[in-house]
Design a protein around this motif. Structure first.
Motif, short mmCIF file in Angstrom:
data_model
loop_
_atom_site.label_atom_id
_atom_site.label_comp_id
_atom_site.label_asym_id
_atom_site.label_seq_id
_atom_site.Cartn_x
_atom_site.Cartn_y
_atom_site.Cartn_z
N GLY A 25 -7.99 -5.47 6.44
CA GLY A 25 -8.58 -5.04 8.19
C GLY A 25 -8.46 -3.09 7.45
N HIS A 53 -19.07 -8.60 12.66
CA HIS A 53 -17.98 -9.51 12.21
C HIS A 53 -18.39 -11.03 11.97
CE1 HIS A 53 -15.89 -10.86 16.36
NE2 HIS A 53 -17.26 -10.28 16.43
N SER A 55 -16.83 -14.69 11.41
CA SER A 55 -16.06 -15.49 11.97
C SER A 55 -16.00 -16.81 11.71
CB SER A 55 -15.70 -14.84 13.47
OG SER A 55 -17.00 -15.14 13.72
N PRO A 61 -7.34 -15.49 12.45
CA PRO A 61 -7.39 -13.77 12.26
C PRO A 61 -8.59 -13.44 13.02
CG PRO A 61 -6.77 -14.52 9.63
CD PRO A 61 -7.58 -15.97 10.93
N CYS A 62 -9.71 -14.57 13.12
CA CYS A 62 -11.10 -14.32 14.07
C CYS A 62 -10.78 -13.71 15.35
CB CYS A 62 -12.17 -15.26 13.40
SG CYS A 62 -12.77 -15.59 11.47
N GLY A 64 -8.23 -12.53 16.54
CA GLY A 64 -7.62 -10.80 16.18
C GLY A 64 -8.95 -9.67 16.03
N VAL A 65 -9.74 -10.60 15.64
CA VAL A 65 -10.84 -8.97 15.00
C VAL A 65 -11.83 -9.29 16.05
CG1 VAL A 65 -13.11 -8.25 14.15
CG2 VAL A 65 -11.41 -9.92 12.93
N ARG A 66 -11.83 -11.02 16.89
CA ARG A 66 -12.56 -10.26 18.20
C ARG A 66 -12.60 -9.88 19.95
NH1 ARG A 66 -12.43 -16.06 19.23
NH2 ARG A 66 -14.27 -16.22 17.30
N PRO A 101 -11.71 -12.77 8.07
CA PRO A 101 -12.63 -12.47 8.64
C PRO A 101 -13.25 -10.94 8.08
CG PRO A 101 -11.14 -11.79 9.87
CD PRO A 101 -10.41 -12.43 8.76
N THR A 103 -15.82 -7.56 8.54
CA THR A 103 -16.49 -7.20 9.44
C THR A 103 -17.09 -5.93 8.87
OG1 THR A 103 -14.39 -7.42 11.08
CG2 THR A 103 -16.14 -5.66 11.11
N VAL A 119 -8.69 -8.09 9.15
CA VAL A 119 -8.38 -7.61 10.49
C VAL A 119 -8.34 -6.19 10.48
CG1 VAL A 119 -7.28 -7.89 13.08
CG2 VAL A 119 -7.32 -9.54 11.97
N THR A 121 -7.99 -2.15 12.96
CA THR A 121 -6.74 -1.64 14.10
C THR A 121 -8.19 -1.02 15.03
OG1 THR A 121 -6.92 0.56 12.97
CG2 THR A 121 -4.91 -0.85 12.59
#
Length: 134
Positions: A25, A53, A55, A61-62, A64-66, A101, A103, A119, A121
């Protein structure tokens, strides 16, 4: 004796897991460079930065990224694109996406500026985007 072996094994596994995921992340700056892959099909914005990103529907975990990307990009009014790895493997190959994921942050000129596996922050994403909004 077997209890000591179990404790040693668990300690080794814990340290190994921590070492493998400690940078997960973390947004890392990339150097805008010479001609890279043709990214015109990704739908990058030309009037500001774009968060891209990768996914897949099966990637936990994707989600969470979304959530993070939607929140930060909505707050800063930044374009973002989500690319399904299963539906567009060529785009993933062109950007050397090896895990999900992943990004990316591109500037208005389409140059890759940041990359994160895992992911990121919201704070890191916001900090990376703010200088690109000027």
């Amino acid at each position: 004796m077997s209890i000591i072996a179990i404790i040693a094994g668990l300690t080794f596994a814990g340290v190994t897991g921590w070492l493998l995921t400690r940078r997960s992340g973390e947004l890392r700056a990339t150097t805008p460079g010479a001609a890279g892959p043709d990214l015109s099909a990704l739908g990058l914005a030309t009037d500001g930065p774009t968060v891209v990103h990768f996914s897949a529907p099966w990637c936990g975990p994707c989600v969470g990224v979304r959530r993070v990307v939607d929140q930060v990009c909505g707050d800063l009014d930044v374009a973002h694109v989500e690319i399904d790895l299963d539906a567009n493997p060529a785009a993933a190959r062109s950007l050397s996406v090896l895990s999900l994921p992943t990004t990316f942050i591109f500037d208005a000129a389409g140059q890759q500026r940041f990359r994160a596996a895992g992911v990121p922050t919201a704070t890191d994403l916001r900090s990376a985007l703010k200088p690109l909004l000027a």
